[in-house]
Design a protein around this motif. Structure first.
Motif, PDB file in Angstrom:
ATOM      1  N   ALA A  53       0.829  -1.205   0.000  1.00 12.06           N
ATOM      2  CA  ALA A  53       0.000   0.000   0.000  1.00 12.06           C
ATOM      3  C   ALA A  53       0.865   1.257   0.000  1.00 12.06           C
ATOM      4  CB  ALA A  53      -0.932  -0.011   1.209  1.00 12.06           C
ATOM      5  N   ALA A  54       1.948   1.237   0.774  1.00  9.52           N
ATOM      6  CA  ALA A  54       2.858   2.384   0.787  1.00  9.52           C
ATOM      7  C   ALA A  54       3.517   2.557  -0.582  1.00  9.52           C
ATOM      8  CB  ALA A  54       3.919   2.191   1.871  1.00  9.52           C
ATOM      9  N   SER A  55       3.883   1.453  -1.223  1.00 12.50           N
ATOM     10  CA  SER A  55       4.478   1.518  -2.562  1.00 12.50           C
ATOM     11  C   SER A  55       3.492   2.085  -3.579  1.00 12.50           C
ATOM     12  CB  SER A  55       4.941   0.123  -2.988  1.00 12.50           C
ATOM     13  OG  SER A  55       5.385   0.119  -4.328  1.00 12.50           O
ATOM     14  N   LEU A  56       2.241   1.683  -3.480  1.00 16.28           N
ATOM     15  CA  LEU A  56       1.223   2.196  -4.402  1.00 16.28           C
ATOM     16  C   LEU A  56       1.024   3.696  -4.223  1.00 16.28           C
ATOM     17  CD1 LEU A  56      -1.368  -0.717  -4.173  1.00 16.28           C
ATOM     18  CD2 LEU A  56      -0.229   0.053  -6.253  1.00 16.28           C
ATOM     19  N   GLU A  57       1.059   4.156  -2.990  1.00 19.94           N
ATOM     20  CA  GLU A  57       0.953   5.598  -2.758  1.00 19.94           C
ATOM     21  C   GLU A  57       2.128   6.330  -3.388  1.00 19.94           C
ATOM     22  OE1 GLU A  57       0.482   6.793   1.258  1.00 19.94           O
ATOM     23  OE2 GLU A  57      -1.691   6.541   1.235  1.00 19.94           O
ATOM     24  N   THR A  58       3.322   5.762  -3.257  1.00 20.32           N
ATOM     25  CA  THR A  58       4.519   6.376  -3.844  1.00 20.32           C
ATOM     26  C   THR A  58       4.411   6.444  -5.367  1.00 20.32           C
ATOM     27  OG1 THR A  58       5.852   5.497  -2.023  1.00 20.32           O
ATOM     28  CG2 THR A  58       7.028   6.228  -3.989  1.00 20.32           C
ATOM     29  N   ARG A  59       3.780   5.440  -5.956  1.00 17.59           N
ATOM     30  CA  ARG A  59       3.618   5.398  -7.418  1.00 17.59           C
ATOM     31  C   ARG A  59       2.501   6.306  -7.898  1.00 17.59           C
ATOM     32  NH1 ARG A  59       5.675   0.732  -9.960  1.00 17.59           N
ATOM     33  NH2 ARG A  59       3.943   0.762 -11.423  1.00 17.59           N
ATOM     34  N   GLY A  60       1.794   6.969  -6.977  1.00 15.15           N
ATOM     35  CA  GLY A  60       0.720   7.878  -7.365  1.00 15.15           C
ATOM     36  C   GLY A  60      -0.585   7.183  -7.682  1.00 15.15           C
ATOM     37  N   ALA A  61      -0.806   5.997  -7.097  1.00 12.91           N
ATOM     38  CA  ALA A  61      -2.034   5.252  -7.369  1.00 12.91           C
ATOM     39  C   ALA A  61      -3.192   5.698  -6.494  1.00 12.91           C
ATOM     40  CB  ALA A  61      -1.784   3.751  -7.161  1.00 12.91           C
ATOM     41  N   GLY A  62      -3.001   6.736  -5.691  1.00 11.87           N
ATOM     42  CA  GLY A  62      -4.062   7.222  -4.817  1.00 11.87           C
ATOM     43  C   GLY A  62      -3.644   7.140  -3.362  1.00 11.87           C
ATOM     44  N   SER A  63      -4.566   7.538  -2.493  1.00  9.80           N
ATOM     45  CA  SER A  63      -4.285   7.515  -1.053  1.00  9.80           C
ATOM     46  C   SER A  63      -4.734   6.184  -0.455  1.00  9.80           C
ATOM     47  CB  SER A  63      -5.016   8.662  -0.353  1.00  9.80           C
ATOM     48  OG  SER A  63      -4.856   8.564   1.044  1.00  9.80           O
ATOM     49  N   PHE A  64      -3.825   5.553   0.249  1.00  5.65           N
ATOM     50  CA  PHE A  64      -4.116   4.302   0.937  1.00  5.65           C
ATOM     51  C   PHE A  64      -3.952   4.463   2.453  1.00  5.65           C
ATOM     52  CE2 PHE A  64      -3.369   3.013  -3.352  1.00  5.65           C
ATOM     53  CZ  PHE A  64      -4.112   1.860  -3.556  1.00  5.65           C
ATOM     54  N   ALA A  65      -4.059   5.697   2.933  1.00  4.84           N
ATOM     55  CA  ALA A  65      -3.815   5.962   4.351  1.00  4.84           C
ATOM     56  C   ALA A  65      -4.784   5.204   5.240  1.00  4.84           C
ATOM     57  CB  ALA A  65      -3.902   7.463   4.615  1.00  4.84           C
ATOM     58  N   THR A  66      -6.061   5.195   4.864  1.00  2.00           N
ATOM     59  CA  THR A  66      -7.056   4.511   5.693  1.00  2.00           C
ATOM     60  C   THR A  66      -6.816   3.006   5.704  1.00  2.00           C
ATOM     61  OG1 THR A  66      -8.701   6.228   5.220  1.00  2.00           O
ATOM     62  CG2 THR A  66      -9.518   4.127   6.031  1.00  2.00           C
ATOM     63  N   ARG A  67      -6.503   2.436   4.546  1.00  2.00           N
ATOM     64  CA  ARG A  67      -6.214   0.997   4.482  1.00  2.00           C
ATOM     65  C   ARG A  67      -4.977   0.672   5.311  1.00  2.00           C
ATOM     66  NH1 ARG A  67      -8.130  -0.910  -0.988  1.00  2.00           N
ATOM     67  NH2 ARG A  67      -7.072  -2.889  -0.673  1.00  2.00           N
ATOM     68  N   ARG A  68      -3.962   1.491   5.199  1.00  2.00           N
ATOM     69  CA  ARG A  68      -2.741   1.253   5.959  1.00  2.00           C
ATOM     70  C   ARG A  68      -3.018   1.351   7.459  1.00  2.00           C
ATOM     71  NH1 ARG A  68       1.417   5.413   3.595  1.00  2.00           N
ATOM     72  NH2 ARG A  68       2.780   4.466   5.175  1.00  2.00           N
ATOM     73  N   ALA A  69      -3.900   2.280   7.853  1.00  2.00           N
ATOM     74  CA  ALA A  69      -4.273   2.370   9.269  1.00  2.00           C
ATOM     75  C   ALA A  69      -4.991   1.101   9.726  1.00  2.00           C
ATOM     76  CB  ALA A  69      -5.163   3.594   9.495  1.00  2.00           C
ATOM     77  N   GLN A  70      -5.813   0.532   8.844  1.00  2.00           N
ATOM     78  CA  GLN A  70      -6.480  -0.728   9.177  1.00  2.00           C
ATOM     79  C   GLN A  70      -5.447  -1.842   9.371  1.00  2.00           C
ATOM     80  OE1 GLN A  70      -9.433  -1.228  10.029  1.00  2.00           O
ATOM     81  NE2 GLN A  70     -10.947  -0.139   8.822  1.00  2.00           N
ATOM     82  N   TYR A  71      -4.456  -1.894   8.514  1.00  2.00           N
ATOM     83  CA  TYR A  71      -3.424  -2.923   8.641  1.00  2.00           C
ATOM     84  C   TYR A  71      -2.675  -2.772   9.969  1.00  2.00           C
ATOM     85  CZ  TYR A  71      -4.156  -3.131   3.559  1.00  2.00           C
ATOM     86  OH  TYR A  71      -4.706  -3.218   2.312  1.00  2.00           O
ATOM     87  N   LEU A  72      -2.375  -1.527  10.335  1.00  2.00           N
ATOM     88  CA  LEU A  72      -1.682  -1.293  11.604  1.00  2.00           C
ATOM     89  C   LEU A  72      -2.547  -1.727  12.784  1.00  2.00           C
ATOM     90  CD1 LEU A  72      -0.090   2.193  10.817  1.00  2.00           C
ATOM     91  CD2 LEU A  72       1.145   0.044  11.170  1.00  2.00           C
TER      92      LEU A  72
END
Length: 376
Positions: A165-184
């Protein structure tokens, strides 16, 4: 120098002759193409129409060996098998394409992507992961990372899901902050279950910093503090939730009332619940309010029924008033009200008696509204 018109007598007939010759060559090519098509091609079509898929694949493989241009047919056939759930056949088709040494790079990447989809559909996640990772640097790299994210979610590998998800954000695929928070949060639950409370709280703090408006980390922090007997910390977490995500506060209204009782801050909690109820008249808020201030609870429930007709509110009012009713009436009301207390996924309609952060049906995140079906 004057143009000699006699040249026209030679040019015009020559042009007509060349045009006629070209048309004859095109006709001969059109007539020759069907004759030159390998017999295995027509044999494969016949076998496919007769539902003899194994023999059809063998025939089409032979056809590809004679004519590499039929690779498109293999892609169509492989996709057809995958859609029908015949993943073994789809794998055979796409592995054969990859085995060809003369396949162009773009078609090879396409075959690799199709093979990864075959493995994913078959539930062979380890092979699917390897196939998707082999697509790095190709035109299918972004699609592959999205598929890997889904794969890691299905296998509950939250650490790798967070990395992708962090890699996808870096590639400009959109915001994955909420998903990443769920994973944490998922990692925090795992850490807590293994006895590492310090790491669990650190992960919750990371989730809150990453997605301040996301509710789950604050909900867990408040509930864990309440379980540990730290009522002030629980109230602080719940009040922070009330500010950051007021809609989700319905999920912890009763926990908030319990923490206020333990901390001796009933008046502060009543004021907060009153203010929130004025903005959104949810039954969960009213029941928490009534817990802290039992006086005039029946009047408040009656006023709520006038404002928001609700079978569950009526059931609560009847139970509170204690008025005699006909035998079986309360039981019938309980049975009728129970389905209305369910939570429903907004993405697929899956219903459950408990609130889920990830839908068990469609695996969508945060698709359950924080209010029961009756109040939607």
């Amino acid at each position: 120098m004057a143009f000699d018109l006699r040249w026209l007598l030679l040019i015009i007939p020559a042009a007509f002759a060349l045009g006629w010759l070209a048309s004859r060559l095109d006709l001969r090519q059109a007539k020759r193409d069907p004759r030159d098509a390998p017999q295995s091609y027509f044999k494969g079509l016949n076998l496919l129409l007769n539902e003899q898929h194994d023999k059809a694949i063998d025939a089409f493989i032979e056809a590809v060996q004679h004519d590499p241009d039929t690779a498109e047919l293999h892609f169509a056939l492989g996709n057809l098998f995958r859609r029908r759930g015949e993943t073994e056949r789809a794998v055979r088709v796409h592995e054969h394409l990859l085995a060809r040494g003369d396949l162009p790079a773009a078609e090879r990447a396409r075959a690799q992507h199709a093979l990864a989809q075959d493995f994913f559909k078959a539930g062979l996640f380890d092979r699917a992961e390897a196939a998707y990772r082999a697509l790095a640097g190709t035109a299918y790299a972004l699609e592959s990372e999205l598929a890997l994210l889904s794969l890691y979610e299905r296998s509950r590998d939250w650490a790798r899901a967070a990395e992708v998800a962090a890699s996808l954000e870096t590639r400009g695929a959109g915001s994955f902050a909420t998903r990443r928070a769920q994973y944490l949060c998922e990692l925090a639950l795992a850490a807590k279950s293994s006895g590492n409370a310090e790491q669990a709280h650190a992960l919750l703090n990371q989730a809150t910093d990453l997605a301040p408006g996301h509710a789950r980390a604050r909900v867990l922090a408040g509930q864990w503090a309440l379980q540990a007997g730290d009522a002030p910390a629980a109230m602080a977490a719940f009040e922070a939730l009330l500010v950051a995500n007021p809609q989700a506060f319905n999920l912890v209204a009763q926990d908030y009332a319990q923490a206020a009782e333990a901390a001796g801050r009933q008046d502060d909690a009543i004021a907060a619940l009153q203010a929130r109820y004025a903005q959104e008249p949810a039954l969960a808020l009213l029941l928490a309010w009534n817990r802290l201030q039992p006086e005039h609870a029946a009047e408040r429930l009656s006023a709520h029924l006038q404002r928001v007709p609700s079978l569950n509110a009526a059931r609560q009012l009847l139970a509170l008033q204690g008025e005699p009713v006909a035998p079986g009436v309360m039981k019938a009301i309980d049975v009728a009200a129970k389905p209305l207390l369910r939570h429903r996924c907004a993405a697929c309609g899956f219903e459950a008696a408990h609130y889920f952060w990830q839908c068990p049906g469609c695996l969508s995140w945060d698709s359950f509204p924080p209010r029961p079906v009756e109040e939607l």
